[in-house]
Design a protein around this motif. Structure first.
Motif, PDB file in Angstrom:
ATOM      1  N   SER A 151       0.822  -1.215   0.000  1.00 44.04           N
ATOM      2  CA  SER A 151       0.000   0.000   0.000  1.00 44.04           C
ATOM      3  C   SER A 151       0.855   1.263   0.000  1.00 44.04           C
ATOM      4  O   SER A 151       2.008   1.275   0.416  1.00 44.04           O
ATOM      5  N   LEU A 152       0.221   2.333  -0.484  1.00 47.78           N
ATOM      6  CA  LEU A 152       0.888   3.628  -0.615  1.00 47.78           C
ATOM      7  C   LEU A 152       0.538   4.517   0.564  1.00 47.78           C
ATOM      8  O   LEU A 152      -0.615   4.921   0.757  1.00 47.78           O
ATOM      9  N   GLY A 153       1.546   4.832   1.376  1.00 49.45           N
ATOM     10  CA  GLY A 153       1.396   5.777   2.465  1.00 49.45           C
ATOM     11  C   GLY A 153       2.308   6.970   2.257  1.00 49.45           C
ATOM     12  O   GLY A 153       2.946   7.112   1.209  1.00 49.45           O
ATOM     13  N   ARG A 154       2.399   7.823   3.286  1.00 49.75           N
ATOM     14  CA  ARG A 154       3.214   9.032   3.136  1.00 49.75           C
ATOM     15  C   ARG A 154       4.683   8.693   2.934  1.00 49.75           C
ATOM     16  O   ARG A 154       5.350   9.282   2.086  1.00 49.75           O
ATOM     17  N   ALA A 155       5.200   7.747   3.716  1.00 50.65           N
ATOM     18  CA  ALA A 155       6.605   7.380   3.564  1.00 50.65           C
ATOM     19  C   ALA A 155       6.862   6.719   2.208  1.00 50.65           C
ATOM     20  O   ALA A 155       7.941   6.878   1.618  1.00 50.65           O
ATOM     21  N   THR A 156       5.855   5.990   1.701  1.00 49.12           N
ATOM     22  CA  THR A 156       5.977   5.420   0.359  1.00 49.12           C
ATOM     23  C   THR A 156       6.104   6.538  -0.662  1.00 49.12           C
ATOM     24  O   THR A 156       6.945   6.483  -1.573  1.00 49.12           O
ATOM     25  N   GLY A 157       5.266   7.546  -0.534  1.00 52.43           N
ATOM     26  CA  GLY A 157       5.325   8.688  -1.440  1.00 52.43           C
ATOM     27  C   GLY A 157       6.663   9.391  -1.388  1.00 52.43           C
ATOM     28  O   GLY A 157       7.189   9.825  -2.418  1.00 52.43           O
ATOM     29  N   ASP A 158       7.233   9.514  -0.178  1.00 53.21           N
ATOM     30  CA  ASP A 158       8.558  10.133  -0.053  1.00 53.21           C
ATOM     31  C   ASP A 158       9.600   9.368  -0.865  1.00 53.21           C
ATOM     32  O   ASP A 158      10.416   9.962  -1.572  1.00 53.21           O
ATOM     33  N   GLY A 212      -2.155  -2.971  -3.484  1.00 54.45           N
ATOM     34  CA  GLY A 212      -3.603  -2.943  -3.347  1.00 54.45           C
ATOM     35  C   GLY A 212      -4.171  -1.543  -3.369  1.00 54.45           C
ATOM     36  O   GLY A 212      -5.386  -1.371  -3.343  1.00 54.45           O
ATOM     37  N   GLY A 213      -3.291  -0.526  -3.403  1.00 59.29           N
ATOM     38  CA  GLY A 213      -3.775   0.851  -3.462  1.00 59.29           C
ATOM     39  C   GLY A 213      -3.293   1.680  -2.289  1.00 59.29           C
ATOM     40  O   GLY A 213      -2.273   1.390  -1.660  1.00 59.29           O
ATOM     41  N   SER A 214      -4.038   2.723  -1.967  1.00 59.53           N
ATOM     42  CA  SER A 214      -3.647   3.648  -0.903  1.00 59.53           C
ATOM     43  C   SER A 214      -3.851   3.009   0.467  1.00 59.53           C
ATOM     44  O   SER A 214      -4.761   2.201   0.669  1.00 59.53           O
ATOM     45  N   SER A 222      -3.581  11.279  -0.893  1.00 58.81           N
ATOM     46  CA  SER A 222      -2.975  12.446  -1.541  1.00 58.81           C
ATOM     47  C   SER A 222      -1.612  12.143  -2.140  1.00 58.81           C
ATOM     48  O   SER A 222      -1.099  12.943  -2.941  1.00 58.81           O
ATOM     49  N   GLN A 223      -1.018  11.009  -1.800  1.00 58.15           N
ATOM     50  CA  GLN A 223       0.262  10.641  -2.409  1.00 58.15           C
ATOM     51  C   GLN A 223       0.116  10.440  -3.918  1.00 58.15           C
ATOM     52  O   GLN A 223       1.084  10.591  -4.666  1.00 58.15           O
ATOM     53  N   LEU A 224      -1.082  10.108  -4.359  1.00 56.97           N
ATOM     54  CA  LEU A 224      -1.300   9.926  -5.781  1.00 56.97           C
ATOM     55  C   LEU A 224      -1.053  11.225  -6.542  1.00 56.97           C
ATOM     56  O   LEU A 224      -0.551  11.216  -7.675  1.00 56.97           O
ATOM     57  N   GLN A 225      -1.397  12.353  -5.925  1.00 56.25           N
ATOM     58  CA  GLN A 225      -1.122  13.636  -6.566  1.00 56.25           C
ATOM     59  C   GLN A 225       0.384  13.891  -6.650  1.00 56.25           C
ATOM     60  O   GLN A 225       0.883  14.393  -7.668  1.00 56.25           O
ATOM     61  N   ASP A 285       0.971  -9.141  -9.656  1.00 56.28           N
ATOM     62  CA  ASP A 285      -0.309  -9.500  -9.056  1.00 56.28           C
ATOM     63  C   ASP A 285      -0.329  -9.157  -7.574  1.00 56.28           C
ATOM     64  O   ASP A 285       0.473  -9.705  -6.813  1.00 56.28           O
ATOM     65  N   PRO A 286      -1.229  -8.234  -7.144  1.00 54.07           N
ATOM     66  CA  PRO A 286      -2.156  -7.438  -7.956  1.00 54.07           C
ATOM     67  C   PRO A 286      -1.582  -6.044  -8.227  1.00 54.07           C
ATOM     68  O   PRO A 286      -0.664  -5.595  -7.549  1.00 54.07           O
ATOM     69  N   THR A 287      -2.159  -5.365  -9.206  1.00 55.07           N
ATOM     70  CA  THR A 287      -1.869  -3.942  -9.429  1.00 55.07           C
ATOM     71  C   THR A 287      -3.218  -3.247  -9.493  1.00 55.07           C
ATOM     72  O   THR A 287      -3.892  -3.247 -10.525  1.00 55.07           O
ATOM     73  N   THR A 288      -3.618  -2.667  -8.369  1.00 59.05           N
ATOM     74  CA  THR A 288      -4.953  -2.074  -8.274  1.00 59.05           C
ATOM     75  C   THR A 288      -4.870  -0.699  -7.632  1.00 59.05           C
ATOM     76  O   THR A 288      -3.818  -0.262  -7.162  1.00 59.05           O
ATOM     77  N   GLY A 289      -6.015  -0.018  -7.617  1.00 58.47           N
ATOM     78  CA  GLY A 289      -6.121   1.278  -6.962  1.00 58.47           C
ATOM     79  C   GLY A 289      -5.225   2.322  -7.582  1.00 58.47           C
ATOM     80  O   GLY A 289      -4.960   2.341  -8.786  1.00 58.47           O
ATOM     81  N   GLY A 290      -4.712   3.203  -6.721  1.00 58.27           N
ATOM     82  CA  GLY A 290      -3.898   4.309  -7.190  1.00 58.27           C
ATOM     83  C   GLY A 290      -2.586   3.892  -7.811  1.00 58.27           C
ATOM     84  O   GLY A 290      -2.036   4.627  -8.645  1.00 58.27           O
ATOM     85  N   GLY A 291      -2.069   2.740  -7.438  1.00 56.57           N
ATOM     86  CA  GLY A 291      -0.847   2.265  -8.067  1.00 56.57           C
ATOM     87  C   GLY A 291      -1.044   1.992  -9.546  1.00 56.57           C
ATOM     88  O   GLY A 291      -0.163   2.278 -10.366  1.00 56.57           O
ATOM     89  N   TRP A 292      -2.211   1.438  -9.901  1.00 56.58           N
ATOM     90  CA  TRP A 292      -2.536   1.218 -11.308  1.00 56.58           C
ATOM     91  C   TRP A 292      -2.845   2.548 -11.993  1.00 56.58           C
ATOM     92  O   TRP A 292      -2.385   2.803 -13.111  1.00 56.58           O
ATOM     93  N   ALA A 293      -3.596   3.429 -11.311  1.00 62.50           N
ATOM     94  CA  ALA A 293      -4.065   4.664 -11.937  1.00 62.50           C
ATOM     95  C   ALA A 293      -2.996   5.735 -12.025  1.00 62.50           C
ATOM     96  O   ALA A 293      -3.251   6.809 -12.582  1.00 62.50           O
ATOM     97  N   THR A 294      -1.798   5.496 -11.490  1.00 63.27           N
ATOM     98  CA  THR A 294      -0.702   6.461 -11.622  1.00 63.27           C
ATOM     99  C   THR A 294       0.513   5.777 -12.253  1.00 63.27           C
ATOM    100  O   THR A 294       0.726   5.848 -13.454  1.00 63.27           O
ATOM    101  N   LEU A 295       1.280   5.082 -11.460  1.00 69.66           N
ATOM    102  CA  LEU A 295       2.521   4.476 -11.944  1.00 69.66           C
ATOM    103  C   LEU A 295       2.288   3.468 -13.059  1.00 69.66           C
ATOM    104  O   LEU A 295       3.109   3.333 -13.965  1.00 69.66           O
ATOM    105  N   GLY A 296       1.176   2.752 -13.000  1.00 73.69           N
ATOM    106  CA  GLY A 296       0.908   1.754 -14.020  1.00 73.69           C
ATOM    107  C   GLY A 296       0.370   2.356 -15.299  1.00 73.69           C
ATOM    108  O   GLY A 296       1.033   2.360 -16.338  1.00 73.69           O
ATOM    109  N   ALA A 297      -0.819   2.885 -15.244  1.00 71.63           N
ATOM    110  CA  ALA A 297      -1.518   3.332 -16.456  1.00 71.63           C
ATOM    111  C   ALA A 297      -0.871   4.535 -17.112  1.00 71.63           C
ATOM    112  O   ALA A 297      -1.080   4.776 -18.300  1.00 71.63           O
ATOM    113  N   ALA A 298      -0.087   5.308 -16.376  1.00 70.99           N
ATOM    114  CA  ALA A 298       0.544   6.501 -16.956  1.00 70.99           C
ATOM    115  C   ALA A 298       1.904   6.218 -17.574  1.00 70.99           C
ATOM    116  O   ALA A 298       2.512   7.122 -18.145  1.00 70.99           O
ATOM    117  N   ALA A 299       2.395   4.995 -17.492  1.00 69.06           N
ATOM    118  CA  ALA A 299       3.707   4.673 -18.044  1.00 69.06           C
ATOM    119  C   ALA A 299       3.683   4.722 -19.564  1.00 69.06           C
ATOM    120  O   ALA A 299       2.641   4.531 -20.194  1.00 69.06           O
TER     121      ALA A 299
END
Length: 441
Positions: free
Chosen positions: A79-86, A109-111, A121-124, A146-160
């Motif tokens: 999951s994506l937290g603040r430290a992950t975003g850093d 799994g997402g945020s 907000s790390q997605l921004q 497996d898996p790539t869902t949530g914000g991880g897919w909608a940012t790092l994945g789909a925007a590549a």
């Protein structure tokens, strides 16, 4: 066997060096004081040996230095937290400072729910880093695990720029516990490939080599315009317009696959328009030729669907951003014009290709290798840098359509073909293309 983040990184990159942690580890229950969060983190650390859900560093993928981000799904579901975003932000900054391509090996799994909106907000932040890196003309390549869902897919994945996926990987914005019941197959890598959202599915044991090939292509251009391929079919153009049409429609005439195979040492295809569509009649990708990279968008002899035009536009824009010259191959009776194509946005899709070619700052080279039917063919053609083979034609419309428009009987089609001056030598005399002949040897 489950492969953790470090094992995966070490399998695809040599000399991997992890970046320093940009922020100290939190010892609290997080930004919203979720009861037990500190203890959950402690258990995740003990279970995985990691201090966060991503491992970030630099290493060599094949012959290319790269910045890598690998998700550790065992750490709180990746999951994506603040430290992950850093950590992710620091990795993108590093990539831009050194000019190294980004490779993200995603399993999330997402945020992180335990951090509330502070996590979401790390997605921004990530989207901002992706945008800065795109503006810096640095390639971004994602691998969906497996898996790539949530914000991880909608940012790092789909925007590549290029998206690879492991077989059977769950991929989608909604995770398995929150999406409505129904078609589970829609949330697979295979479904995303079929709907134009993933470029390739790659077996785990092939991933190191495939990543190396992709990075070599995306970083290997010299910016020199592509030379038009040598004609592979007829050695001289037909005497009449109708004979030119018949030659272009001949079943045994060399098609795009033959031209690409002869032109490139090796290549990798992209797939789909990223909007839910794939046209098997348009082949796009990047090829290696004599030590450099050239992008290609090739029509394969069928009516071009809106998804095909959009895929070509996507390819041309990506190549332009990365400084990679483009080769286009024209071979279509015309744009698909049935009701389904119209509902799918045929006009705007064709406009996208015209615009992408017009806006390109890299040189675009075109070879007409078969049928050049109207605007659907012209959209792929580069003004001033178009060649045509002897077994091809280029026409404002098909002779059959022209005959129908003029309300002439069908037996007038051959005569109308002559009047249209669609032979390759006619097109050359009009100054719209140069005649490209076969190798005399």
């Amino acid at each position: 066997m489950t492969v953790n983040a470090r094992q995966l990184v070490e399998s695809v990159a040599t000399g991997f060096t992890e970046f320093p942690v940009p922020t100290p580890e939190s010892t609290s229950d997080g930004p919203i004081g979720w009861p037990g969060y500190r203890e959950a983190r402690r258990r995740a650390i003990e279970r995985t040996g990691e201090r966060e859900s991503v491992v970030c560093g630099a290493g060599k993928v094949g012959d290319v230095e790269a910045t890598l981000i690998a998700f550790e799904f065992g750490f709180m579901g990746g999951s994506l937290g603040r430290a992950t975003g850093d950590r992710i932000e620091a990795a993108f900054v590093h990539a831009r400072e050194l000019g190294t391509p980004m490779v993200t090996l995603i399993a999330t799994g997402g945020s992180r729910m335990y951090e509330g909106m502070a996590a979401l907000s790390q997605l921004q932040r990530i989207a901002h880093q992706i945008a800065l890196t795109r503006a810096a003309a640095i390639p971004q390549l994602a691998v969906l695990r497996d898996p790539t869902t949530g914000g991880g897919w909608a940012t790092l994945g789909a925007a590549a720029d290029v998206i690879l996926a492991l077989p059977g990987a769950q991929a989608g914005f909604a995770g398995s516990r929150v999406r409505p019941p129904g078609d589970a197959d829609a949330y697979t890598a295979e479904s995303h490939l079929a709907t134009g959202q993933v470029d390739q599915i790659v077996a785990p044991d092939e991933l190191p080599e495939r990543l190396a090939r992709w990075l070599a292509l995306l970083t290997g251009a010299d910016g020199v315009a592509a030379e038009p391929p040598t004609a592979l079919g007829a050695r001289k153009p037909p005497a009449t317009g109708w004979a030119s049409v018949l030659a272009a429609r001949a079943p045994g005439r060399p098609r795009a696959d033959a031209y690409l195979d002869a032109y490139f040492d090796w290549c990798e295809d992209i797939s789909g328009d990223r909007r839910g569509g794939v046209d098997p009649g348009v082949r796009c990708g990047f090829g290696h030729r004599q030590g450099t990279t050239i992008a290609y968008a090739a029509q394969c002899g069928t009516p071009t669907q809106p998804a095909g035009f959009r895929t070509a536009a996507r390819l041309i824009r990506l190549a332009d951003r990365l400084g990679i010259p483009v080769l286009t191959l024209v071979d279509t009776p015309g744009a698909a014009n049935d009701a389904a194509a119209e509902r799918a946005g045929a006009g705007p899709a064709i406009a996208e290709v015209f615009t992408a070619v017009a806006e390109a700052t890299v040189p675009v080279t075109t070879l007409v290798i078969g049928e050049g039917g109207s605007g659907g063919a012209l959209a792929f053609a580069a003004p001033g840098r178009t060649w045509i083979t002897p077994d091809a034609y280029f026409s404002v419309t098909s002779p059959e359509a022209a005959t129908a428009i003029l309300k002439l009987p069908p037996d007038e089609v051959p005569a109308v073909a002559d009047r249209l001056r669609l032979r390759p030598q006619d097109v050359a005399e009009l100054g719209l293309a140069k005649l490209q002949l076969a190798d005399p040897g």
